[in-house]
Enzyme design. Structure first.
Site, PDB file in Angstrom:
ATOM      1  CE  LYS A  13      -6.379   4.890   6.582  1.00  0.00           C
ATOM      2  NZ  LYS A  13      -5.598   3.670   6.301  1.00  0.00           N
ATOM      3  NE  ARG A  87      -1.725   8.550   3.775  1.00  0.00           N
ATOM      4  CZ  ARG A  87      -2.817   7.860   3.457  1.00  0.00           C
ATOM      5  NH1 ARG A  87      -3.991   8.432   3.468  1.00  0.00           N
ATOM      6  NH2 ARG A  87      -2.723   6.597   3.117  1.00  0.00           N
ATOM      7  NE  ARG A 126      -8.376  -1.874  -0.682  1.00  0.00           N
ATOM      8  CZ  ARG A 126      -7.779  -0.921   0.017  1.00  0.00           C
ATOM      9  NH1 ARG A 126      -8.399  -0.331   1.011  1.00  0.00           N
ATOM     10  NH2 ARG A 126      -6.535  -0.574  -0.286  1.00  0.00           N
ATOM     11  NE  ARG A 160      -6.720   1.859  -3.143  1.00  0.00           N
ATOM     12  CZ  ARG A 160      -6.648   2.301  -1.894  1.00  0.00           C
ATOM     13  NH1 ARG A 160      -7.731   2.394  -1.161  1.00  0.00           N
ATOM     14  NH2 ARG A 160      -5.490   2.654  -1.388  1.00  0.00           N
ATOM     15  NE  ARG A 171      -1.174   1.775  -0.084  1.00  0.00           N
ATOM     16  CZ  ARG A 171      -2.112   0.874  -0.381  1.00  0.00           C
ATOM     17  NH1 ARG A 171      -1.888  -0.031  -1.331  1.00  0.00           N
ATOM     18  NH2 ARG A 171      -3.261   0.876   0.242  1.00  0.00           N
TER      19      ARG A 171
HETATM   20  P1  AP5 Z   1     -10.174  -0.726   4.162  1.00  0.00           P
HETATM   21  O1  AP5 Z   1     -11.290  -0.290   5.056  1.00  0.00           O
HETATM   22  O2  AP5 Z   1     -10.298  -0.462   2.704  1.00  0.00           O
HETATM   23  O3  AP5 Z   1      -8.790  -0.177   4.755  1.00  0.00           O
HETATM   24  P2  AP5 Z   1      -8.172   1.291   4.783  1.00  0.00           P
HETATM   25  O4  AP5 Z   1      -7.553   1.487   6.142  1.00  0.00           O
HETATM   26  O5  AP5 Z   1      -9.182   2.307   4.346  1.00  0.00           O
HETATM   27  O6  AP5 Z   1      -7.011   1.072   3.738  1.00  0.00           O
HETATM   28  P3  AP5 Z   1      -6.534   1.915   2.484  1.00  0.00           P
HETATM   29  O7  AP5 Z   1      -5.641   1.023   1.684  1.00  0.00           O
HETATM   30  O8  AP5 Z   1      -7.672   2.561   1.779  1.00  0.00           O
HETATM   31  O9  AP5 Z   1      -5.676   2.968   3.208  1.00  0.00           O
HETATM   32  P4  AP5 Z   1      -4.579   3.801   2.581  1.00  0.00           P
HETATM   33  O10 AP5 Z   1      -4.324   4.724   3.718  1.00  0.00           O
HETATM   34  O11 AP5 Z   1      -3.407   3.075   2.060  1.00  0.00           O
HETATM   35  O12 AP5 Z   1      -5.285   4.381   1.275  1.00  0.00           O
HETATM   36  P5  AP5 Z   1      -5.848   5.791   0.883  1.00  0.00           P
HETATM   37  O13 AP5 Z   1      -6.919   5.588  -0.087  1.00  0.00           O
HETATM   38  O14 AP5 Z   1      -6.096   6.632   2.096  1.00  0.00           O
HETATM   39  O15 AP5 Z   1      -9.931  -2.286   4.420  1.00  0.00           O
HETATM   40  C1  AP5 Z   1      -8.976  -3.020   3.670  1.00  0.00           C
HETATM   41  C2  AP5 Z   1      -9.506  -4.441   3.390  1.00  0.00           C
HETATM   42  O16 AP5 Z   1      -9.622  -5.148   4.621  1.00  0.00           O
HETATM   43  C3  AP5 Z   1     -10.915  -4.445   2.767  1.00  0.00           C
HETATM   44  O17 AP5 Z   1     -10.985  -5.474   1.812  1.00  0.00           O
HETATM   45  C4  AP5 Z   1     -11.860  -4.713   3.960  1.00  0.00           C
HETATM   46  O18 AP5 Z   1     -13.033  -5.427   3.564  1.00  0.00           O
HETATM   47  C5  AP5 Z   1     -10.980  -5.566   4.855  1.00  0.00           C
HETATM   48  N1  AP5 Z   1     -11.238  -5.295   6.292  1.00  0.00           N
HETATM   49  C6  AP5 Z   1     -11.461  -4.080   6.875  1.00  0.00           C
HETATM   50  N2  AP5 Z   1     -11.624  -4.208   8.207  1.00  0.00           N
HETATM   51  C7  AP5 Z   1     -11.477  -5.549   8.476  1.00  0.00           C
HETATM   52  C8  AP5 Z   1     -11.523  -6.314   9.680  1.00  0.00           C
HETATM   53  N3  AP5 Z   1     -11.737  -5.751  10.886  1.00  0.00           N
HETATM   54  N4  AP5 Z   1     -11.310  -7.652   9.582  1.00  0.00           N
HETATM   55  C9  AP5 Z   1     -11.082  -8.242   8.386  1.00  0.00           C
HETATM   56  N5  AP5 Z   1     -11.057  -7.576   7.194  1.00  0.00           N
HETATM   57  C10 AP5 Z   1     -11.231  -6.237   7.257  1.00  0.00           C
HETATM   58  O19 AP5 Z   1      -4.582   6.432   0.166  1.00  0.00           O
HETATM   59  C11 AP5 Z   1      -4.088   5.933  -1.055  1.00  0.00           C
HETATM   60  C12 AP5 Z   1      -2.940   6.815  -1.548  1.00  0.00           C
HETATM   61  O20 AP5 Z   1      -3.412   8.171  -1.760  1.00  0.00           O
HETATM   62  C13 AP5 Z   1      -1.764   6.994  -0.569  1.00  0.00           C
HETATM   63  O21 AP5 Z   1      -0.836   5.940  -0.683  1.00  0.00           O
HETATM   64  C14 AP5 Z   1      -1.198   8.356  -1.033  1.00  0.00           C
HETATM   65  O22 AP5 Z   1      -0.444   8.207  -2.217  1.00  0.00           O
HETATM   66  C15 AP5 Z   1      -2.450   9.137  -1.380  1.00  0.00           C
HETATM   67  N6  AP5 Z   1      -2.974   9.883  -0.232  1.00  0.00           N
HETATM   68  C16 AP5 Z   1      -4.182   9.682   0.399  1.00  0.00           C
HETATM   69  N7  AP5 Z   1      -4.356  10.557   1.419  1.00  0.00           N
HETATM   70  C17 AP5 Z   1      -3.229  11.330   1.440  1.00  0.00           C
HETATM   71  C18 AP5 Z   1      -2.794  12.396   2.284  1.00  0.00           C
HETATM   72  N8  AP5 Z   1      -3.544  12.809   3.323  1.00  0.00           N
HETATM   73  N9  AP5 Z   1      -1.592  12.955   2.021  1.00  0.00           N
HETATM   74  C19 AP5 Z   1      -0.829  12.547   0.987  1.00  0.00           C
HETATM   75  N10 AP5 Z   1      -1.174  11.533   0.144  1.00  0.00           N
HETATM   76  C20 AP5 Z   1      -2.354  10.924   0.381  1.00  0.00           C
END
Ligand code: AP5
Ligand code: ZN
Length: 216
Positions: A13, A87, A126, A160, A171
């Site tokens: 994402k 979410r 990552r 992270r 997660r």
């Molecule tokens: P990346 O693009 O970083 O993936 P992502 O989908 O953004 O993954 P996240 O881990 O950031 O998602 P998340 O939903 O767990 O975290 P968030 O920060 O939202 O890609 C991942 C890796 O793969 C990278 O190294 C990239 O280079 C590689 N990659 C990407 N695409 C690729 C491809 N096509 N092929 C190969 N490699 C690839 O949330 C973190 C925490 O915050 C949550 O757990 C929760 O506690 C809190 N939180 C956030 N939002 C909310 C909400 N709305 N409500 C409540 N709590 C929340």
């Protein structure tokens, strides 16, 4: 145009949101990034958020919706990419109401599908540029050999605290329990498109571009 990128941790994402920002000048609203900024504040709220995030659970709807409300009003009507929000169904309802107040709506919801086995490798490999937030991966997008971020030239890269196998398991469970019902919700509303996010980063970007060309 407002779009939602929906998918499990590691689906890509953030990676695709950054591409859309670069290529189309859209604005990325990542609740994960907002919460990571809040946790560095050292306030009581920041400390509580840190604990919940590191365990892999969801932060309360109230906090997250408050953050989105603040950022949306600062956008003054420009289109946004919602990355990691909504979410929960409560967050989806709140977003709809916030946009309606601004005379806007969600145009496309893109579900990024990836098999769980692949997510572990993506998450544990990552690294993120400390200066600009650009996302790298030990195998698929390695940090350049000169040690400088391609986007900003920065030399510091972070891992992270929640990017470990144990937190990832929680997660993922949280995703299937609380977030995946949104797939059905947006399907019924007619805004959902599912794409194969297993493909290489550029190919996934092309699939997203094709969805954005479809009539809203
Ligand atoms: P990346 O693009 O970083 O993936 P992502 O989908 O953004 O993954 P996240 O881990 O950031 O998602 P998340 O939903 O767990 O975290 P968030 O920060 O939202 O890609 C991942 C890796 O793969 C990278 O190294 C990239 O280079 C590689 N990659 C990407 N695409 C690729 C491809 N096509 N092929 C190969 N490699 C690839 O949330 C973190 C925490 O915050 C949550 O757990 C929760 O506690 C809190 N939180 C956030 N939002 C909310 C909400 N709305 N409500 C409540 N709590 C929340
Ligand atoms: Zn950088």
């Amino acid at each position: 145009m407002n779009i939602i990128l929906l998918g499990p941790p590691g689906a890509g994402k953030g990676t695709q949101a950054r591409r859309l920002v670069e290529e189309r000048g859209m604005v990325q609203l990542s609740t994960g990034d907002m919460l990571r900024a809040a946790r560095t504040s050292g306030t009581e709220m920041g400390n509580k958020v840190a604990e919940v995030m590191d365990q892999g659970h969801l932060v309360t709807d109230e906090i997250v919706i408050g953050l989105i409300r603040e950022h949306l009003s600062a956008l003054k009507g420009a289109g946004a990419i919602f990355d990691g929000f909504p979410r929960t169904l409560a967050q989806a309802d709140a977003l709809e109401a916030l946009l309606e107040d601004m005379g806007q709506r969600i145009d496309h919801v893109i579900e990024m599908r990836v098999e769980d086995e692949v997510l572990v490798g993506r998450i544990t490999g990552r690294a993120t540029c400390a200066q600009c937030g650009d996302v790298y991966h030990d195998v698929t997008r390695p940090i350049p050999t000169d040690g400088h971020c391609t986007t900003c030239g920065g030399t510091e890269f972070k891992r992270r605290a929640d990017d470990n196998a144990e937190s990832l398991r929680t997660r993922l469970l949280t995703y299937y329990k609380q977030t995946s019902p949104l797939v059905g919700y947006y399907h019924v509303k007619g805004t959902l498109r599912s794409i194969d996010a297993l493909a290489e980063i550029g190919t996934v970007g092309d699939e997203i571009a094709a969805v954005l060309k479809e009539p809203e």
